[in-house]
Design an enzyme around this catalytic site. Structure first.
Site, PDB file in Angstrom:
ATOM      1  N   PHE A 126     -28.331  16.223 -60.434  1.00  0.00           N
ATOM      2  CA  PHE A 126     -29.751  16.023 -60.722  1.00  0.00           C
ATOM      3  C   PHE A 126     -30.022  14.559 -61.093  1.00  0.00           C
ATOM      4  O   PHE A 126     -29.342  14.000 -61.948  1.00  0.00           O
ATOM      5  CB  PHE A 126     -30.183  16.948 -61.869  1.00  0.00           C
ATOM      6  CG  PHE A 126     -31.627  16.766 -62.253  1.00  0.00           C
ATOM      7  CD1 PHE A 126     -32.641  17.035 -61.337  1.00  0.00           C
ATOM      8  CD2 PHE A 126     -31.979  16.291 -63.504  1.00  0.00           C
ATOM      9  CE1 PHE A 126     -33.973  16.839 -61.678  1.00  0.00           C
ATOM     10  CE2 PHE A 126     -33.306  16.101 -63.852  1.00  0.00           C
ATOM     11  CZ  PHE A 126     -34.307  16.379 -62.933  1.00  0.00           C
ATOM     12  N   LYS A 128     -24.307   8.522 -68.433  1.00  0.00           N
ATOM     13  CA  LYS A 128     -24.739   9.171 -69.659  1.00  0.00           C
ATOM     14  C   LYS A 128     -23.593   9.405 -70.647  1.00  0.00           C
ATOM     15  O   LYS A 128     -23.736   9.183 -71.851  1.00  0.00           O
ATOM     16  CB  LYS A 128     -25.378  10.525 -69.280  1.00  0.00           C
ATOM     17  CG  LYS A 128     -26.088  11.179 -70.420  1.00  0.00           C
ATOM     18  CD  LYS A 128     -26.870  12.390 -69.997  1.00  0.00           C
ATOM     19  CE  LYS A 128     -27.384  13.008 -71.302  1.00  0.00           C
ATOM     20  NZ  LYS A 128     -28.662  13.633 -71.189  1.00  0.00           N
ATOM     21  N   MET A 159     -55.596 -10.998 -46.909  1.00  0.00           N
ATOM     22  CA  MET A 159     -54.665 -11.753 -46.082  1.00  0.00           C
ATOM     23  C   MET A 159     -54.366 -11.009 -44.777  1.00  0.00           C
ATOM     24  O   MET A 159     -54.206 -11.626 -43.724  1.00  0.00           O
ATOM     25  CB  MET A 159     -53.378 -12.027 -46.865  1.00  0.00           C
ATOM     26  CG  MET A 159     -52.457 -13.016 -46.188  1.00  0.00           C
ATOM     27  SD  MET A 159     -53.266 -14.596 -45.820  1.00  0.00           S
ATOM     28  CE  MET A 159     -52.738 -15.606 -47.197  1.00  0.00           C
TER      29      MET A 159
HETATM   30  C1  LIG Z   1     -45.961  -4.256 -51.462  1.00  0.00           C
HETATM   31  C2  LIG Z   1     -46.641  -4.984 -50.358  1.00  0.00           C
HETATM   32  N1  LIG Z   1     -47.199  -4.293 -49.334  1.00  0.00           N
HETATM   33  C3  LIG Z   1     -47.815  -4.951 -48.340  1.00  0.00           C
HETATM   34  C4  LIG Z   1     -47.881  -6.311 -48.325  1.00  0.00           C
HETATM   35  C5  LIG Z   1     -48.576  -7.043 -47.196  1.00  0.00           C
HETATM   36  N2  LIG Z   1     -49.739  -7.787 -47.669  1.00  0.00           N
HETATM   37  C6  LIG Z   1     -49.702  -9.100 -47.937  1.00  0.00           C
HETATM   38  S1  LIG Z   1     -51.154  -9.694 -48.529  1.00  0.00           S
HETATM   39  C7  LIG Z   1     -51.869  -8.188 -48.410  1.00  0.00           C
HETATM   40  C8  LIG Z   1     -53.304  -7.997 -48.814  1.00  0.00           C
HETATM   41  C9  LIG Z   1     -53.491  -8.118 -50.263  1.00  0.00           C
HETATM   42  O1  LIG Z   1     -54.811  -7.775 -50.573  1.00  0.00           O
HETATM   43  P1  LIG Z   1     -55.392  -8.152 -51.994  1.00  0.00           P
HETATM   44  O2  LIG Z   1     -54.445  -7.746 -53.041  1.00  0.00           O
HETATM   45  O3  LIG Z   1     -56.771  -7.618 -52.116  1.00  0.00           O
HETATM   46  O4  LIG Z   1     -55.389  -9.729 -51.948  1.00  0.00           O
HETATM   47  P2  LIG Z   1     -56.293 -10.696 -51.001  1.00  0.00           P
HETATM   48  O5  LIG Z   1     -55.430 -11.100 -49.849  1.00  0.00           O
HETATM   49  O6  LIG Z   1     -57.486  -9.922 -50.580  1.00  0.00           O
HETATM   50  O7  LIG Z   1     -56.609 -11.848 -51.879  1.00  0.00           O
HETATM   51  C10 LIG Z   1     -50.975  -7.250 -47.916  1.00  0.00           C
HETATM   52  C11 LIG Z   1     -51.297  -5.834 -47.655  1.00  0.00           C
HETATM   53  C12 LIG Z   1     -47.270  -6.987 -49.397  1.00  0.00           C
HETATM   54  N3  LIG Z   1     -47.250  -8.315 -49.462  1.00  0.00           N
HETATM   55  N4  LIG Z   1     -46.675  -6.300 -50.400  1.00  0.00           N
END
Ligand SMILES: Cc1ncc(C[n+]2csc(CCOP(=O)(O)OP(=O)(O)O)c2C)c(N)n1
Ligand SMILES: [Mg+2]
Lengths: 575, 173
Positions: free
Chosen positions: A128, A178, A487
């Site tokens: 577990f 543990k 992004m």
């Molecule tokens: C854990 C994770 N999943 C996916 C990504 C891919 N990714 C890079 S930037 C982004 C968008 C982030 O959006 P937000 O937090 O609103 O920031 P913004 O770019 O809008 O400033 C994603 C999905 C990542 N970097 N990390």
């Protein structure tokens, strides 16, 4: 109010060579390593450890998800310079910290992670909450251990702290079954660390230093690239002396921001995908590139085939494996950045003559500064960053999540100090920024800590608002809310013909209400004219706050090196 | 290019895992790995035959190995005067009338017959890679039913110093 420090005084140091349980050894060892806070989460396999935490009064911060705990430990490590400590249970507890461990590995942050494990006689039986945590974390730790005998535990912990914090820092994991935590043995922490297979080179070779110094004298177009290695080595003062004495232009990686003052006339800003035109062109046109504690990540170099085509490359790094890994290097210098800079400062070479080069750089800076269009009806995220910089007088600890807002923060917050910047660079871990701010606040209880977050990334670890509420931790959350995975949306706009697949939020939570649910004061800012005032009020507030800043949704990060392109092929360099 | 690298490592559980994981992760091209105990039971010795494109690739293999806490010493011994041996077991199709011929072939290689079946015989040969490969090539026309090779294990010829005293690949300084 910052985190309580008195509480930690409750720890009692027991004498050496006493008989005690493995869990007790752990807490005693942590106290001897001057650990003043641990971030964690209890569960079946580490109950004995938690019992010891309870009895000793060891300062423990309960996260609401193990990922929050490990990122908090990272933020703590980055700001304090000491290993962040994270304690979690076996199986799911351990797998929940995997992302943070990988993040710390690639960004060289010292962590000591203690995972619970099923009892030794159950290991390998699919018991577990058993997971092969040693196997899972082998490639993403600097080293890992599994305690098999209680008497080995003190040595392992001592080695773990030593390995995590020396050489190129990184995460070390101890898997603690543990039964070993409950077993008793003699505690002796006064043993020297003996690791014949781990002997980092700290002091560089003099001859290589001389070669580097001579190359500077002979160069016409030198440029220094500083990375996080300078920060880890606490070498900012030495860097400042070196740069100002030699009058060398400096570019910085994302993670190295603040190693050299961003507002200094010799600073060219950040290099790489969203770096400044001048920093990237400086690398491209240079005849001598001196990298100090930077590892030529692909987001820094752009296409390797176009990288610094005319430069002789000198590379100072404490990790010899980084030298020559991505870029052929003519002057390798293995050693600690601070030591190398100290030796360079002592070496009296002929000063170089770079006035023509500096004129060129200045011309680029004047012609191609960072730019954005100001608008009356929308809050421009770049303008928001400028306001944050002004209102915090450039002195805040700024943490970010990953995405557009991260790049804007890197571009527009002029990092003048070496201890202002906490971001996830190598792994680009969404969900990092908010818990990292919590850790940073523990490392710097008296400083203003500002978490600049995306609306998406914040939702990955938002549950840690509980910590702010519980401890009244005055972290200032600034949501750069573009109602999208900005992004991702930008890349879809530019490279996938505006097919916005799963990147624009059709609905969003009411972030202010969310904050209020945790008794955190919240503001929604829709009118750009209100931003400055709210910011001022929120930053002055004594407790935690959240600002939901509605920014222009379609804004893109520029300038940019498109994938596969070189430094000289930047796009969006002018309005 | 093919290089022979030797390493001494702590004889801890999981060390082999660390090394093979490292090779896979970094896309290093490994031809063979052998491992066994040394005169010191706490230390094991590994011999790798690696295929690398150039000096930089080789440099990375050595440096990444060196980075492992459990790896004590690493050395590329390809260009040294070394003794390199592997053992191969080769089961060859051998009708009774061909057995004499096969034994005669094996003799100059000092290969020995270690098993005889109704339609096959098994030979054991030790030597450097070229020797082992030459014998295998000679036996191919008869039909090889099964082949097992241990991979190379190696060390330097009778020098006074141990293999690691004068590392050719120090960490750059
Ligand atoms: C854990 C994770 N999943 C996916 C990504 C891919 N990714 C890079 S930037 C982004 C968008 C982030 O959006 P937000 O937090 O609103 O920031 P913004 O770019 O809008 O400033 C994603 C999905 C990542 N970097 N990390
Ligand atoms: Mg967003």
């Amino acid at each position: 109010m910052g985190p309580e420090t008195e509480e930690m005084q409750g720890r009692e140091l027991k004498d050496e060579n006493q008989e005690m349980t493995g869990a007790s050894m752990l807490i005693q060892a942590l106290a001897r390593e001057n650990v003043d806070v641990i971030f964690g989460y209890p569960g079946g396999a580490n109950l004995t450890t938690y019992d010891e935490i309870y009895r000793t009064g060891m300062h423990h911060v309960l996260a609401r998800h193990e990922q929050g705990a490990v990122h908090a430990a990272e933020g703590y490590a980055r700001v304090s310079g000491n290993p962040g400590v994270c304690v979690v249970t076996s199986g799911p507890g351990a797998t929940n910290v995997v992302t943070g461990i990988a993040d710390a590995m690639i960004d060289s942050l010292p962590l000591v992670v203690i995972t619970g494990q099923v009892a030794t006689n159950a290991i390998g039986t699919d018991a577990f909450q058993e997971a092969d945590v040693i196997g899972v974390t082998m490639p993403i730790t600097k080293h890992n251990f599994q305690a098999r005998e209680v008497e080995d535990l003190p040595r392992m912990i001592k080695e773990a702290f030593h390995i995590a914090s020396t050489g190129r820092p990184g995460p070390v994991l101890i898997d603690l079954p543990k039964d070993i935590a409950a077993a008793s043995g003699f505690f002796n922490y006064n043993q020297p660390v003996e690791l014949p297979g781990y002997q980092p080179t700290v002091i560089p070779n003099k001859l290589q230093i001389k070669k580097l110094a001579d190359a500077v004298s002979e160069a016409d177009r030198p440029v220094v690239l500083t990375g996080a290695g300078v920060l880890h080595a606490h070498g900012s003062d030495e860097l400042y002396d070196y740069i100002t004495k030699q009058q060398l232009p400096v570019a910085s990686t994302l993670l190295g921001l603040g190693a050299f003052p961003g507002t200094h006339e010799l600073s060219l800003g950040m290099v790489g995908m969203h770096g400044t035109y001048t920093a990237n062109m400086a690398l491209h046109e240079s005849d001598l590139l001196i990298s100090i504690g930077a590892r030529f990540d692909d987001r820094v170099t752009g296409a390797l085939k176009h990288f610094a085509p005319n430069a002789k490359v000198a590379h100072i790094d404490i990790d010899p494996a980084e030298i020559g890994k991505n870029i052929e290097t003519q002057i390798p210098v293995v050693g600690d950045a601070k030591e190398a800079l100290r030796m360079l400062n002592e070496y009296n070479g002929t000063p170089g003559e770079f006035s023509e080069w500096k004129q060129q750089l200045q011309a680029w800076q004047e012609e191609y500064p960072l730019w954005y269009h100001e608008e009356k009806d929308f809050l421009k995220p770049q303008h928001l960053m400028e306001m944050i910089y002004e209102e915090t007088k450039g002195e805040a600890v700024v943490t970010t999540d990953v995405g557009q807002h991260q790049m804007w923060a890197a571009q527009y917050y002029k990092f003048d100090r070496p201890d202002c910047w906490v971001t996830s660079g190598g792994l680009g871990t969404m969900g990092f920024g908010f818990p990292a701010a919590i850790g940073a606040q523990f490392a710097a209880p008296d400083r203003q800590v500002v978490a600049v977050l995306g609306d998406a990334g914040f939702q990955m670890t938002a549950q840690e608002m509980s910590i702010l509420q519980e401890l009244n931790l005055p972290v200032k959350i600034i949501l750069v809310n573009n109602a999208s995975l900005g992004m991702v949306r930008q890349w879809q706009e530019l490279f996938y013909e505006q097919r916005y697949s799963n990147s624009v939020f059709p609905i969003q939570p009411d972030f202010v209400k969310m904050a209020e649910a945790y008794n955190i004061k919240g503001w929604k800012i829709e009118n750009p004219g209100d931003m400055q005032e709210v910011l001022r009020e929120a930053l002055a507030h004594s407790g935690p706050v959240l600002m939901d800043c509605r920014v222009e949704k379609e804004e893109n990060v520029y300038p940019m090196i498109a994938p596969g392109k070189g430094h000289h092929e930047m796009e969006g360099i002018k309005p | 290019m093919k290089r022979t690298i030797i390493a001494t490592v702590n004889n801890n559980s999981g060390v082999m895992n660390r090394i093979t994981g490292l090779f896979a992760r970094r896309q290093f091209n490994i031809e063979s790995i052998t491992v066994g105990m040394t005169e010191n039971p706490e230390i094991s010795r590994m011999t790798f035959v690696v295929n690398v494109d150039n000096e930089r690739g080789l440099d990375q293999v050595i440096k990444q190995l060196n980075k492992q806490v459990d790896v004590l010493k690493v050395r590329d011994i390809t260009d040294d005067s070394i003794i390199a041996r592997e053992l191969a077991l080769i089961k060859v199709v051998a009708a009774p009338q061909h057995r004499g011929e096969i034994s005669a072939l094996a003799e100059p290689f000092r290969a020995t017959v270690v098993d005889v079946g109704r339609e096959s015989i098994t030979l054991q040969v030790t030597g450097d890679q070229q020797k082992v490969e030459a014998l295998i090539d000679l036996l191919k026309p008869y039909g090889i039913k099964e082949l097992a090779r241990t991979g190379i294990t190696a060390f330097k010829r009778g020098a006074v110093k141990s293999d690691f005293e004068t590392p050719k690949h120090s960490i750059l300084n």
